[in-house]
Enzyme design. Sequence first.
Site, PDB file in Angstrom:
ATOM      1  N   ARG A  56       0.834  -1.206   0.000  1.00  0.00           N
ATOM      2  CA  ARG A  56       0.000   0.000   0.000  1.00  0.00           C
ATOM      3  C   ARG A  56       0.870   1.258   0.000  1.00  0.00           C
ATOM      4  O   ARG A  56       0.569   2.243  -0.661  1.00  0.00           O
ATOM      5  CB  ARG A  56      -0.967   0.016   1.207  1.00  0.00           C
ATOM      6  CG  ARG A  56      -1.702   1.348   1.334  1.00  0.00           C
ATOM      7  CD  ARG A  56      -2.950   1.336   2.216  1.00  0.00           C
ATOM      8  NE  ARG A  56      -2.844   0.471   3.360  1.00  0.00           N
ATOM      9  CZ  ARG A  56      -2.084   0.705   4.451  1.00  0.00           C
ATOM     10  NH1 ARG A  56      -1.366   1.802   4.518  1.00  0.00           N
ATOM     11  NH2 ARG A  56      -2.061  -0.158   5.448  1.00  0.00           N
ATOM     12  N   TYR A 114     -17.085  14.501 -16.318  1.00  0.00           N
ATOM     13  CA  TYR A 114     -17.448  13.081 -16.290  1.00  0.00           C
ATOM     14  C   TYR A 114     -18.582  12.855 -15.280  1.00  0.00           C
ATOM     15  O   TYR A 114     -18.564  13.407 -14.169  1.00  0.00           O
ATOM     16  CB  TYR A 114     -16.195  12.304 -15.890  1.00  0.00           C
ATOM     17  CG  TYR A 114     -16.384  10.832 -15.733  1.00  0.00           C
ATOM     18  CD1 TYR A 114     -16.660  10.023 -16.831  1.00  0.00           C
ATOM     19  CD2 TYR A 114     -16.263  10.222 -14.487  1.00  0.00           C
ATOM     20  CE1 TYR A 114     -16.821   8.664 -16.686  1.00  0.00           C
ATOM     21  CE2 TYR A 114     -16.420   8.860 -14.329  1.00  0.00           C
ATOM     22  CZ  TYR A 114     -16.703   8.087 -15.438  1.00  0.00           C
ATOM     23  OH  TYR A 114     -16.852   6.743 -15.285  1.00  0.00           O
ATOM     24  N   ASP A 123      -8.571  17.069 -15.119  1.00  0.00           N
ATOM     25  CA  ASP A 123      -8.819  15.694 -15.550  1.00  0.00           C
ATOM     26  C   ASP A 123      -8.477  15.657 -17.033  1.00  0.00           C
ATOM     27  O   ASP A 123      -9.220  16.161 -17.868  1.00  0.00           O
ATOM     28  CB  ASP A 123     -10.288  15.342 -15.302  1.00  0.00           C
ATOM     29  CG  ASP A 123     -10.639  13.930 -15.767  1.00  0.00           C
ATOM     30  OD1 ASP A 123      -9.894  13.364 -16.592  1.00  0.00           O
ATOM     31  OD2 ASP A 123     -11.673  13.413 -15.321  1.00  0.00           O
ATOM     32  N   LYS A 129      -8.584   4.356 -19.453  1.00  0.00           N
ATOM     33  CA  LYS A 129      -8.885   4.789 -20.813  1.00  0.00           C
ATOM     34  C   LYS A 129      -7.617   4.736 -21.676  1.00  0.00           C
ATOM     35  O   LYS A 129      -7.094   3.667 -21.906  1.00  0.00           O
ATOM     36  CB  LYS A 129      -9.535   6.174 -20.776  1.00  0.00           C
ATOM     37  CG  LYS A 129     -10.609   6.326 -19.672  1.00  0.00           C
ATOM     38  CD  LYS A 129     -11.812   5.452 -19.871  1.00  0.00           C
ATOM     39  CE  LYS A 129     -12.744   5.404 -18.670  1.00  0.00           C
ATOM     40  NZ  LYS A 129     -13.135   6.670 -18.091  1.00  0.00           N
TER      41      LYS A 129
HETATM   42  C1  LIG Z   1     -13.649   7.128 -16.900  1.00  0.00           C
HETATM   43  C2  LIG Z   1     -13.377   8.530 -16.495  1.00  0.00           C
HETATM   44  C3  LIG Z   1     -13.174   8.866 -15.159  1.00  0.00           C
HETATM   45  C4  LIG Z   1     -13.280   7.856 -14.050  1.00  0.00           C
HETATM   46  O1  LIG Z   1     -12.292   6.890 -14.130  1.00  0.00           O
HETATM   47  P1  LIG Z   1     -12.482   5.383 -13.584  1.00  0.00           P
HETATM   48  O2  LIG Z   1     -11.184   4.770 -13.934  1.00  0.00           O
HETATM   49  O3  LIG Z   1     -13.660   4.805 -14.306  1.00  0.00           O
HETATM   50  O4  LIG Z   1     -12.748   5.489 -12.125  1.00  0.00           O
HETATM   51  C5  LIG Z   1     -12.909  10.185 -14.851  1.00  0.00           C
HETATM   52  N1  LIG Z   1     -12.836  11.126 -15.811  1.00  0.00           N
HETATM   53  C6  LIG Z   1     -13.017  10.851 -17.111  1.00  0.00           C
HETATM   54  C7  LIG Z   1     -12.939  11.943 -18.117  1.00  0.00           C
HETATM   55  C8  LIG Z   1     -13.300   9.547 -17.501  1.00  0.00           C
HETATM   56  O5  LIG Z   1     -13.517   9.272 -18.787  1.00  0.00           O
END
Ligand SMILES: *Cc1c(COP(=O)(O)O)cnc(C)c1O
Length: 390
Positions: free
Chosen positions: A51, A103, A175, A200
């Site tokens: 961790r 998101y 983000d 992603k």
């Molecule tokens: C998928 C996504 C998230 C969240 O990510 P997870 O890995 O599903 O928790 C946050 N921001 C954007 C733009 C995303 O496409």
Amino acid sequence: MKPNELKFRTRAIHVGQETDPATGAVIPPVHLASTFVQAKAGEWGRFDYTRSGNPTRAALEATLANLESGVGALAFSSGLAATHGATMLLNSGDHIVAGADIYGGTYRLLHKICNRAGLTVSLTPTHDLAALERAMRPNTKLLWIESPGNPLLSITDIAGCAEIAHRHGALLGVDSTFATPVLTRPLELGADIVMHSATKYLGGHSDLLGGALVVRDRSLFDQLYFVQNATGAVMAPWECFLCSRGLKTLELRVREQSKTAAALAGFLAGHKQVRQVYYPGLKDHAGHDIARRQMSGGFGAMVSFELEGDMQTAKRLVERTRLFRLAVSLGAVESLIEQPALMSHASYDAADRQAHGIRDSLVRLSVGLEAVEDLQHDLEQAIDAAVGGE
Ligand SMILES: *Cc1c(COP(=O)(O)O)cnc(C)c1O
């Protein structure tokens, strides 16, 4: 050569991914151990407990920090865990300003979890810097934006947001899941924190769940490390390995996928059954000029559009494509299609969704690595079927 004299795609392959000194293995081994032997009681080595730190995770974090021009990166168990980690820097009574075009899961986190910790949130169209300025309050400690935004691909001026956030004593978190460090590097534009859903593009193959935060300030890194270690949402070693593997082809994938997305956006814009296309690479996109400035060599591989017709027409379309698979998520080698009102943004209140221009007939594409001709044919036949009422 120093790492930073090397090109991005070279660094994506080599930084943090050194040959294993014990065996000569070209690919660093995957360290699944949860705990590490100490030479003496109370004498801590580089790693003690997974961790707190793990060699496979450290390798991925070194690559990510380098690619995003940061001093350090932290790999989390998911993108949302990473975003949650950033919000845990705040205290009860603090205020967050977030982009309106974020998101759906981030919206839910901010409105339904962070509120329980006494944080307040305002959603603002951050592509409008004057509106953003008005939304900032004396207790605003975090500005959280996405560019391109989700699902309307709105473009926010990151450098402009950094200036506003810092003047108000707030941190800017970006983000950057849609842009990836191939196309935009927010820390170089003044952001304090870059966040990724590694699920992603970074992973790139729809086979891992993960997230990351990257920062350019050492003391902010230390605070976030403390939060992550104290709360425990770390990326598991196997996912770290898969993500490191994905990063090696990140630039090739993102550039190629962006090229295909631009071609499909052009095709859709010229289609008589398509009412509107949202793609920052199109000249008539409201954020096109800023996108040209802050994105390099492509506008990303996400495209949204509205068909003539209603929610049912759009529903028929997303259910008729053959190559574009009907699924949430994005950023992988296979193309995906979805209807935000029913899928990715279903966790929004309907009123908020309408207010932010996310229409029921909106369709979102994640363009993969298939041949552009095949993807275009797939969209053509699905649009015909949907409009024809089949
Ligand atoms: C998928 C996504 C998230 C969240 O990510 P997870 O890995 O599903 O928790 C946050 N921001 C954007 C733009 C995303 O496409």
